[in-house]
Design an enzyme around this catalytic site. Structure first.
Site, PDB file in Angstrom:
ATOM      1  N   CYS A  51      -3.548 -12.369  -8.433  1.00 14.54           N
ATOM      2  CA  CYS A  51      -4.532 -11.420  -8.936  1.00 14.54           C
ATOM      3  C   CYS A  51      -5.911 -11.847  -8.440  1.00 14.54           C
ATOM      4  O   CYS A  51      -6.313 -12.996  -8.618  1.00 14.54           O
ATOM      5  CB  CYS A  51      -4.500 -11.406 -10.463  1.00 14.54           C
ATOM      6  SG  CYS A  51      -5.772 -10.354 -11.210  1.00 14.54           S
ATOM      7  N   CYS A 125       3.629  -0.432  -6.026  1.00 13.55           N
ATOM      8  CA  CYS A 125       2.642   0.013  -5.052  1.00 13.55           C
ATOM      9  C   CYS A 125       1.294  -0.555  -5.506  1.00 13.55           C
ATOM     10  O   CYS A 125       0.699  -0.063  -6.470  1.00 13.55           O
ATOM     11  CB  CYS A 125       2.649   1.536  -5.053  1.00 13.55           C
ATOM     12  SG  CYS A 125       1.607   2.297  -3.852  1.00 13.55           S
TER      13      CYS A 125
END
Length: 140
Positions: A51, A125
């Site tokens: 992240c 995605c």
């Protein structure tokens, strides 16, 4: 202290200071980068995708596949607790939003049963700008 153990900002002004404008728009405001514009769309480098906001491990290159959708696609997170899934009714459709479990940042969406031949039949995605790639040749 690395990013994966650094304290998570408590307010949006701290996030704004920590993230570049495009990353802030995607991670904190739920925007989407333009298809085919992200740095990881065609990447085949072995490693761990983290992240960009907090450094938590999200995906491994071994689960990345070419889905021809314009964003990096993965068939499974590195750990089932790495991401959380939320119903998204924006844009006049029902989708499943993917968020980082550690900092609650928007990553992208997951789609199921689209005919991809992957072990999970899922396509995560994910916006490139929501990720950083930690190259690691030992990731199998």
């Amino acid at each position: 202290m690395d990013e994966s153990t650094a304290p998570i900002p408590q307010d949006e002004e701290q996030w704004r200071q920590r993230l570049a404008p495009e990353a802030y728009a995607v991670l904190r405001e739920g925007a989407t980068e333009r298809p085919w514009s992200g740095e990881y769309v065609g990447t085949t480098t072995a490693g761990v995708y983290r992240c960009r906001a907090c450094g938590a491990e999200l995906f491994r290159s071994t689960t990345k596949f070419e889905s021809h959708c314009g964003w990096p696609s993965f068939y499974d997170p590195s750990d089932s607790s790495a991401v959380t899934l939320h119903e998204d009714r924006s844009l006049g459709m029902i989708r499943t939003e993917v968020r980082c479990s550690r900092c609650d940042s928007h990553l992208g969406h997951v789609f199921h049963g689209e005919g991809y031949t992957t072990p999970t039949d899922d396509r995560y995605c994910i916006n490139s700008v929501a990720l950083t790639l930690e190259a690691d040749d030992s990731v199998q």
